[in-house]
Scaffold this motif. Structure first.
Motif, PDB file in Angstrom:
ATOM      1  N   LEU A  80       2.575   7.397  -5.793  1.00 43.61           N
ATOM      2  CA  LEU A  80       2.560   6.142  -6.560  1.00 43.61           C
ATOM      3  C   LEU A  80       1.420   5.245  -6.104  1.00 43.61           C
ATOM      4  O   LEU A  80       0.727   4.629  -6.925  1.00 43.61           O
ATOM      5  N   LEU A  81       1.217   5.155  -4.803  1.00 47.56           N
ATOM      6  CA  LEU A  81       0.165   4.287  -4.267  1.00 47.56           C
ATOM      7  C   LEU A  81      -1.216   4.795  -4.654  1.00 47.56           C
ATOM      8  O   LEU A  81      -2.108   4.000  -5.002  1.00 47.56           O
ATOM      9  N   LEU A  82      -1.440   6.110  -4.622  1.00 41.34           N
ATOM     10  CA  LEU A  82      -2.747   6.643  -4.990  1.00 41.34           C
ATOM     11  C   LEU A  82      -3.070   6.367  -6.458  1.00 41.34           C
ATOM     12  O   LEU A  82      -4.192   5.962  -6.795  1.00 41.34           O
ATOM     13  N   VAL A  83      -2.106   6.575  -7.333  1.00 37.56           N
ATOM     14  CA  VAL A  83      -2.333   6.285  -8.755  1.00 37.56           C
ATOM     15  C   VAL A  83      -2.600   4.799  -8.959  1.00 37.56           C
ATOM     16  O   VAL A  83      -3.488   4.409  -9.735  1.00 37.56           O
ATOM     17  N   ALA A  84      -1.859   3.950  -8.257  1.00 33.56           N
ATOM     18  CA  ALA A  84      -2.027   2.502  -8.414  1.00 33.56           C
ATOM     19  C   ALA A  84      -3.403   2.048  -7.932  1.00 33.56           C
ATOM     20  O   ALA A  84      -4.054   1.217  -8.586  1.00 33.56           O
ATOM     21  N   VAL A  85      -3.860   2.568  -6.814  1.00 29.11           N
ATOM     22  CA  VAL A  85      -5.176   2.176  -6.298  1.00 29.11           C
ATOM     23  C   VAL A  85      -6.273   2.610  -7.266  1.00 29.11           C
ATOM     24  O   VAL A  85      -7.240   1.867  -7.516  1.00 29.11           O
ATOM     25  N   GLY A  86      -6.144   3.805  -7.828  1.00 26.96           N
ATOM     26  CA  GLY A  86      -7.119   4.227  -8.823  1.00 26.96           C
ATOM     27  C   GLY A  86      -7.116   3.339 -10.050  1.00 26.96           C
ATOM     28  O   GLY A  86      -8.181   3.020 -10.602  1.00 26.96           O
ATOM     29  N   ALA A  87      -5.927   2.921 -10.483  1.00 33.59           N
ATOM     30  CA  ALA A  87      -5.851   2.007 -11.620  1.00 33.59           C
ATOM     31  C   ALA A  87      -6.485   0.659 -11.286  1.00 33.59           C
ATOM     32  O   ALA A  87      -7.097   0.021 -12.154  1.00 33.59           O
ATOM     33  N   CYS A  88      -6.357   0.220 -10.036  1.00 32.73           N
ATOM     34  CA  CYS A  88      -6.999  -1.040  -9.627  1.00 32.73           C
ATOM     35  C   CYS A  88      -8.516  -0.942  -9.720  1.00 32.73           C
ATOM     36  O   CYS A  88      -9.190  -1.891 -10.149  1.00 32.73           O
ATOM     37  N   VAL A  89      -9.072   0.202  -9.320  1.00 38.87           N
ATOM     38  CA  VAL A  89     -10.529   0.365  -9.355  1.00 38.87           C
ATOM     39  C   VAL A  89     -11.041   0.334 -10.789  1.00 38.87           C
ATOM     40  O   VAL A  89     -12.014  -0.374 -11.110  1.00 38.87           O
ATOM     41  N   VAL A 308       1.909  -4.798 -11.416  1.00 42.36           N
ATOM     42  CA  VAL A 308       2.674  -5.742 -10.603  1.00 42.36           C
ATOM     43  C   VAL A 308       1.817  -6.267  -9.457  1.00 42.36           C
ATOM     44  O   VAL A 308       1.883  -7.449  -9.104  1.00 42.36           O
ATOM     45  N   ALA A 309       1.006  -5.412  -8.855  1.00 41.55           N
ATOM     46  CA  ALA A 309       0.131  -5.826  -7.752  1.00 41.55           C
ATOM     47  C   ALA A 309      -1.078  -6.612  -8.218  1.00 41.55           C
ATOM     48  O   ALA A 309      -1.870  -7.051  -7.384  1.00 41.55           O
ATOM     49  N   ARG A 310      -1.239  -6.788  -9.535  1.00 43.18           N
ATOM     50  CA  ARG A 310      -2.361  -7.544 -10.115  1.00 43.18           C
ATOM     51  C   ARG A 310      -3.699  -6.988  -9.656  1.00 43.18           C
ATOM     52  O   ARG A 310      -4.619  -7.715  -9.253  1.00 43.18           O
ATOM     53  N   ASN A 311      -3.783  -5.658  -9.679  1.00 48.48           N
ATOM     54  CA  ASN A 311      -5.020  -4.929  -9.378  1.00 48.48           C
ATOM     55  C   ASN A 311      -5.550  -5.218  -7.986  1.00 48.48           C
ATOM     56  O   ASN A 311      -6.761  -5.244  -7.759  1.00 48.48           O
ATOM     57  N   ASN A 312      -4.628  -5.419  -7.043  1.00 43.55           N
ATOM     58  CA  ASN A 312      -4.984  -5.629  -5.638  1.00 43.55           C
ATOM     59  C   ASN A 312      -4.519  -4.412  -4.839  1.00 43.55           C
ATOM     60  O   ASN A 312      -3.317  -4.177  -4.715  1.00 43.55           O
ATOM     61  N   PRO A 313      -5.437  -3.592  -4.294  1.00 45.36           N
ATOM     62  CA  PRO A 313      -5.012  -2.379  -3.598  1.00 45.36           C
ATOM     63  C   PRO A 313      -4.097  -2.634  -2.412  1.00 45.36           C
ATOM     64  O   PRO A 313      -3.170  -1.847  -2.160  1.00 45.36           O
ATOM     65  N   LEU A 314      -4.324  -3.712  -1.654  1.00 45.48           N
ATOM     66  CA  LEU A 314      -3.463  -3.990  -0.511  1.00 45.48           C
ATOM     67  C   LEU A 314      -2.070  -4.429  -0.957  1.00 45.48           C
ATOM     68  O   LEU A 314      -1.062  -4.024  -0.366  1.00 45.48           O
ATOM     69  N   LEU A 315      -2.004  -5.243  -2.000  1.00 51.99           N
ATOM     70  CA  LEU A 315      -0.705  -5.665  -2.510  1.00 51.99           C
ATOM     71  C   LEU A 315       0.040  -4.497  -3.146  1.00 51.99           C
ATOM     72  O   LEU A 315       1.272  -4.515  -3.241  1.00 51.99           O
ATOM     73  N   ALA A 316      -0.695  -3.465  -3.562  1.00 52.52           N
ATOM     74  CA  ALA A 316      -0.043  -2.295  -4.160  1.00 52.52           C
ATOM     75  C   ALA A 316       0.791  -1.527  -3.149  1.00 52.52           C
ATOM     76  O   ALA A 316       1.696  -0.780  -3.554  1.00 52.52           O
ATOM     77  N   ILE A 317       0.545  -1.681  -1.857  1.00 51.12           N
ATOM     78  CA  ILE A 317       1.307  -0.940  -0.848  1.00 51.12           C
ATOM     79  C   ILE A 317       2.779  -1.353  -0.846  1.00 51.12           C
ATOM     80  O   ILE A 317       3.666  -0.501  -0.997  1.00 51.12           O
ATOM     81  N   PRO A 318       3.123  -2.650  -0.682  1.00 51.28           N
ATOM     82  CA  PRO A 318       4.548  -3.004  -0.737  1.00 51.28           C
ATOM     83  C   PRO A 318       5.175  -2.784  -2.109  1.00 51.28           C
ATOM     84  O   PRO A 318       6.358  -2.457  -2.207  1.00 51.28           O
ATOM     85  N   VAL A 319       4.388  -2.959  -3.169  1.00 51.01           N
ATOM     86  CA  VAL A 319       4.933  -2.723  -4.507  1.00 51.01           C
ATOM     87  C   VAL A 319       5.263  -1.248  -4.693  1.00 51.01           C
ATOM     88  O   VAL A 319       6.286  -0.890  -5.286  1.00 51.01           O
ATOM     89  N   ALA A 320       4.420  -0.365  -4.171  1.00 54.15           N
ATOM     90  CA  ALA A 320       4.711   1.064  -4.248  1.00 54.15           C
ATOM     91  C   ALA A 320       5.967   1.416  -3.460  1.00 54.15           C
ATOM     92  O   ALA A 320       6.745   2.296  -3.866  1.00 54.15           O
ATOM     93  N   PHE A 354       6.929  -9.917 -12.724  1.00 53.34           N
ATOM     94  CA  PHE A 354       5.742 -10.142 -11.907  1.00 53.34           C
ATOM     95  C   PHE A 354       4.499 -10.451 -12.742  1.00 53.34           C
ATOM     96  O   PHE A 354       3.620 -11.187 -12.292  1.00 53.34           O
ATOM     97  N   VAL A 355       4.423  -9.886 -13.933  1.00 55.18           N
ATOM     98  CA  VAL A 355       3.208 -10.015 -14.739  1.00 55.18           C
ATOM     99  C   VAL A 355       3.225 -11.277 -15.603  1.00 55.18           C
ATOM    100  O   VAL A 355       2.182 -11.913 -15.813  1.00 55.18           O
ATOM    101  N   ALA A 356       4.390 -11.655 -16.105  1.00 60.59           N
ATOM    102  CA  ALA A 356       4.454 -12.760 -17.065  1.00 60.59           C
ATOM    103  C   ALA A 356       4.081 -14.126 -16.485  1.00 60.59           C
ATOM    104  O   ALA A 356       3.392 -14.902 -17.158  1.00 60.59           O
ATOM    105  N   PRO A 357       4.518 -14.504 -15.262  1.00 53.92           N
ATOM    106  CA  PRO A 357       4.243 -15.874 -14.789  1.00 53.92           C
ATOM    107  C   PRO A 357       2.785 -16.293 -14.800  1.00 53.92           C
ATOM    108  O   PRO A 357       2.462 -17.360 -15.335  1.00 53.92           O
TER     109      PRO A 357
END
Length: 442
Positions: A80-89, A308-320, A354-357
């Motif tokens: 999940l984290l690898l896919v999310a980081v790629g999506a952030c890039v 949910v992490a708003r395209n932030n790779p570091l924030l994607a870690i806890p979200v994953a 997470f996305v709407a606010p």
């Protein structure tokens, strides 16, 4: 910014291109929407005949109650984290890749081919499997960049449609004997899957059951996330990537090759999704076989993690980690009589929470600024031309009505002053400007 080598003009441009709402407002709104999402989830469970308390307990027992449960959750976190980081890039560059589900399958296909066809001893086979998955999925995603570059095909559409093509390729490969279909044993029925990859092509884990087990894929995923976060935040390439995503015209004017940079970002996104497919093939999360449904919606969930992490790779870690907990505990919900698909509903509600606010707060701010009356502007009076001659206040302005005669109390030039020149255009312009200013102030 100093590490990027950007001058003050670039810093001001970046601040103008990336205005954001207040962090405390977004934080409070996010907490409120998360509470609403959890309340709606409990209501849905109660409506379907389940117990919210029992469902929450089952979710906890399946994902966090024991070291073995945590081991299962962390196995899902890595892909999940690898896919999310790629999506952030890719999202940072403005190229939105939504074909990660197919790219995960293509990465697993390339890794399975290398792992089953090459007779390489030792851990070198594992390295080759991982590299083949990265290259195969990266090239697969790069095809969408080429279609956009030469034919103008929308990247969102092409990446999504290529997902269905990838599914058909996997199905063809595991049903064709000369490709990757499993070997026949006796008179048994062949299944649509490949043979298991060799032992030396599998990732090892630290720890033994029932204690906590940390698979090597998790360490790899965290390292990749941290490295790419630093690259995007502290390098020239990362700044150019952000500039392309925020304003391609400004980036092109600054000399950035927008098309090439976006294509590279899209290929990196696909490569990381392919690496996630390699983890599904070589880690204990799967059966170590290539199968049509082995992606397990990891591509779609990884994209949600990035949102949910708003395209932030570091924030994607806890979200994953959160999504891994939901995925691991979802299998325990069947014991409480709750349909397992409600886990997908809970994930969708959390994504909206997470996305709407930030979107809603940004819209309210723009509307409030638009409703505010424009502040009155004070006209600027140009400085009078330096001259030793007195200004003739009665001189007319060119193209306007004659100015009113000066009052009788006007000072009379002294003996040392020189009478104004009647045809001086500079004096006429200055007098006209002053008369216009006096009329506005009156």
């Amino acid at each position: 910014m100093a590490t990027l080598g950007i001058d003050g003009t670039g810093q001001r441009l970046l601040r103008r291109l990336n205005p954001g709402p207040g962090g405390w407002q977004v934080g409070l709104a996010t907490v409120a929407t998360i509470g609403v999402a959890l309340g709606l989830s409990a209501l849905l469970i109660a409506v379907t005949g389940g117990s919210p308390t029992a469902s929450t307990k089952a979710l906890y027992q399946g994902s966090m109650a024991s070291p073995a449960a945590w081991s299962t959750s962390l196995l899902y976190v890595a892909p999940l984290l690898l896919v999310a980081v790629g999506a952030c890039v890719s999202a940072r560059s403005g190229f939105f890749n939504i074909g990660q589900e197919g790219q995960v399958l293509i990465g697993a296909l390339a890794g399975a081919w290398v792992g089953l066809r090459l007779a390489v001893p030792g851990p070198l086979l594992l390295v080759l499997v991982l590299l083949a998955s990265v290259v195969g999925a990266g090239v697969w995603a790069g095809l969408s960049a080429l279609m956009y570059r030469f034919r103008g095909v929308n990247v969102v559409v092409s990446t999504m449609l290529m997902t269905f093509l990838a599914q058909q390729l996997i199905s063809f490969a595991v049903n064709t004997p000369w490709l990757l279909q499993e070997s026949r044993l006796g008179r048994g029925t062949l299944s649509p899957q490949s043979n298991p990859v060799p032992e030396n092509a599998r990732l090892t884990s630290l720890g033994e059951y029932p204690n906590l087990q940390l698979n090597g894929g998790l360490v790899l995923a965290v390292v990749v996330a941290v490295v790419l976060a630093l690259v995007m935040a502290r390098t020239r390439w990362g700044f150019r990537l952000k500039m392309v995503g925020l304003n391609p015209a400004a980036a092109r004017h600054a000399g950035v090759r927008v098309g090439a940079l976006g294509g590279i970002a899209l290929a990196i996104s696909g490569a990381l999704a392919g690496l996630a497919g390699a983890l599904l093939l070589t880690s204990p999360v799967g059966t170590n076989r290539l199968q049509p449904g082995m992606s397990l919606n990891i591509g779609w969930d990884g994209l949600l993690v990035a949102l949910v992490a708003r395209n932030n790779p570091l924030l994607a870690i806890p979200v994953a980690v959160l999504f891994g907990v939901l995925r691991a505990g979802g299998s325990f919900l069947a014991a409480t009589g709750v349909p397992s698909f409600l886990v997908d509903v809970v994930k969708a509600l959390l994504v909206l929470a997470f996305v709407a606010p930030p979107v809603v707060i940004g819209m309210l701010r723009r509307r409030r600024l638009a409703d505010q009356p424009a502040a009155p502007t004070t006209p600027t009076v140009p400085p009078a031309a330096a001259s030793t001659d007195p200004v003739d206040m009665s001189a007319p302005v060119a193209g306007s009505a004659p100015a009113a005669p000066a009052p009788s109390t006007a000072p009379v030039p002294g003996p040392r002053t020189t009478a104004p020149r009647p045809g001086d255009p500079g004096d006429a312009g200055t007098a006209g400007t002053k008369d216009a200013m006096e009329g506005r102030l009156a």
